[in-house]
Design a protein around this motif. Structure first.
Motif, PDB file in Angstrom:
ATOM      1  N   MET A 147       0.833  -1.195   0.000  1.00 51.01           N
ATOM      2  CA  MET A 147       0.000   0.000   0.000  1.00 51.01           C
ATOM      3  C   MET A 147       0.870   1.249   0.000  1.00 51.01           C
ATOM      4  SD  MET A 147      -3.015  -0.963  -0.201  1.00 51.01           S
ATOM      5  CE  MET A 147      -4.537  -1.608   0.485  1.00 51.01           C
ATOM      6  N   SER A 177       2.077   4.784   1.327  1.00 54.14           N
ATOM      7  CA  SER A 177       2.085   5.400   2.656  1.00 54.14           C
ATOM      8  C   SER A 177       2.327   6.886   2.439  1.00 54.14           C
ATOM      9  CB  SER A 177       3.175   4.782   3.528  1.00 54.14           C
ATOM     10  OG  SER A 177       4.402   4.798   2.841  1.00 54.14           O
ATOM     11  N   HIS A 196      -4.773  10.516   2.700  1.00 51.72           N
ATOM     12  CA  HIS A 196      -6.101   9.973   2.386  1.00 51.72           C
ATOM     13  C   HIS A 196      -5.968   8.474   2.342  1.00 51.72           C
ATOM     14  CE1 HIS A 196      -4.568   9.237  -1.652  1.00 51.72           C
ATOM     15  NE2 HIS A 196      -4.124  10.478  -1.666  1.00 51.72           N
ATOM     16  N   ARG A 197      -7.002   7.806   2.031  1.00 49.75           N
ATOM     17  CA  ARG A 197      -6.940   6.347   1.945  1.00 49.75           C
ATOM     18  C   ARG A 197      -5.832   5.911   0.987  1.00 49.75           C
ATOM     19  NH1 ARG A 197     -11.837   2.378  -0.118  1.00 49.75           N
ATOM     20  NH2 ARG A 197     -10.555   0.527  -0.413  1.00 49.75           N
ATOM     21  N   PRO A 198      -4.913   5.072   1.425  1.00 47.82           N
ATOM     22  CA  PRO A 198      -3.823   4.657   0.543  1.00 47.82           C
ATOM     23  C   PRO A 198      -4.288   3.668  -0.524  1.00 47.82           C
ATOM     24  CG  PRO A 198      -3.622   3.590   2.671  1.00 47.82           C
ATOM     25  CD  PRO A 198      -4.788   4.505   2.777  1.00 47.82           C
TER      26      PRO A 198
END
Lengths: 240, 240
Positions: free
Chosen positions: A209, A211, A215-217
DNA sequence: TCAAAAGTGTTGACTTTACACCCATGA
DNA sequence: TCATGGGTGTAAAGTCAACACTTTTGA
């Protein structure tokens, strides 16, 4: 190369045509990078008095003992320190008065580099990345060369997986989409874009993911195949 | 063209780099024609002893006072008598040992001519049309050049109305389809082909009929726009 | 009357586009 | 809890491919 009617040897040709060895040949590289969501071009301050204060592409005369690709890679290596980059010949410019020093025909290449992966130790001499949108009035016919290369990239970017050369090894689909948008100059629909990319089978899901995003990764991907130096050569030879 | 760090004038450049004026530059033209339902290439017997009995493309060294396009048109004019033909630059070949006489970099152009409209007064010197399928073992790297140009034409023939340069002024849709088929190397569906052509809006119905065919005659058409010498130049300049 | 090609539309498969909601994260 | 972008599917429109019969002409 076959104008005269009587049969000659290569050796006699060399002598009789010596008049013609008065044209110099150069390569010019349009080096594209991508940073801060913008397409960038690497330019250098012209070192010719005629073009003082104008920026120009990176280029050099081709040496008698190197071929065109070798010359282009040499320029890239000298300027950016990179020697495994994507490079492609685009067009050859040979107008009579394109160079004030005399007759110089230039072969234009475009190159795609990961702007953050290279360390321009060279910022001291006047070498800088310029936003595409800021560029105007380049030295020589370099504006024409730039436009020709830009057009070529736009044609190729959906056809061949070259675009990944502009990105770091790991990237999110958002970054990829933003890059496409800045090259093509259009906005793309997110769902359709992701569908198209996954159909092309150009990227691999890394199961990692992002980093450091506020915001949402998103998921990270890498290019499945990288078109680079060796592959580019193979492609051309396979046409035989 | 910008390797040295100190500011120079064009004049000093000319002198200091005189070493580099040891590479010759040529143009080579892949001249396509179409006759008897087959794609043809105009070739000449090589005049180099190293390549005796081999055929080669038509080319010549670029003169110091002519640009690349001018050189290509000169060759076409000298060899075919035509001076209003379609010509397009394809790729530049610069391998170190591609020419036995020394270092010669060549810029490849392709050209499309109406084979029946030109009168090769020149069949005496060894200049002949060859069926594409018969060609093998050309002089120099001319096989590679030919293949590269052929690939370029195949890419362009559905995108731009260049193909009409290979046909006489008036032609039937059957002739046009047969020409497409011989360039692309595939068979096309007649109904779909006609639909596609009429959508492209490249041809004009002349309200005339074929004659001298041993079957029901078809309508004759002509190209609506012809991409020729002047237009080709304009296209390039408009990229500025 | 035969052979050869001209001329002409429709259907199904596929591709492309437009479009909206809930979710995960950091501030 | 808010702002930001992540992630996902469907329906309508458009494009592409496959396919067959009747007509016109010359031999």
């Amino acid at each position: 190369m076959d104008k005269l009617l009587n049969l000659k040897t290569a050796e006699s040709e060399k002598v009789s045509h010596s008049d013609y060895f008065r044209i110099a040949i150069s390569v010019d590289c349009v080096i594209f990078g991508y940073d801060k969501k913008e397409l960038k071009i690497l330019l250098i301050k012209s070192d010719l008095a005629e073009f003082s204060d104008l920026w120009s592409l990176l280029g050099d005369l081709v040496r008698p003992n190197e071929d065109l690709e070798t010359a282009s890679y040499r320029i890239l290596k000298e300027r950016t320190g990179l020697d495994d980059v994507y490079l492609e010949q685009v067009y050859t410019f040979g107008s009579l008065n394109r160079h004030p020093s005399g007759r110089v025909i230039t072969v234009a290449y475009y190159s795609l580099v990961d702007i953050n992966h290279l360390h321009l130790k060279l910022t001291h001499n006047e070498l800088h990345w310029h936003r595409l949108t800021d560029i105007k009035n380049l030295a020589f016919d370099h504006q024409l060369i730039l436009n020709t290369c830009l057009q070529r990239i736009r044609e190729q970017v959906m056809e061949k997986p070259v675009i990944f050369n502009l990105l770091p090894e790991k990237f999110s689909l958002r970054e990829l989409q933003e890059l496409y948008q800045s090259i093509l100059g259009v906005n793309l629909d997110r769902r359709n874009f992701r569908k198209k990319i996954s159909l092309k089978d150009w990227v691999v899901d890394l199961d990692e993911m992002e980093s450091d995003v506020p915001h949402r990764p998103g998921k990270l991907y890498k290019a499945k195949v990288q078109l680079r130096k060796k592959q580019a050569k193979k492609r051309l030879q396979s046409q035989l």
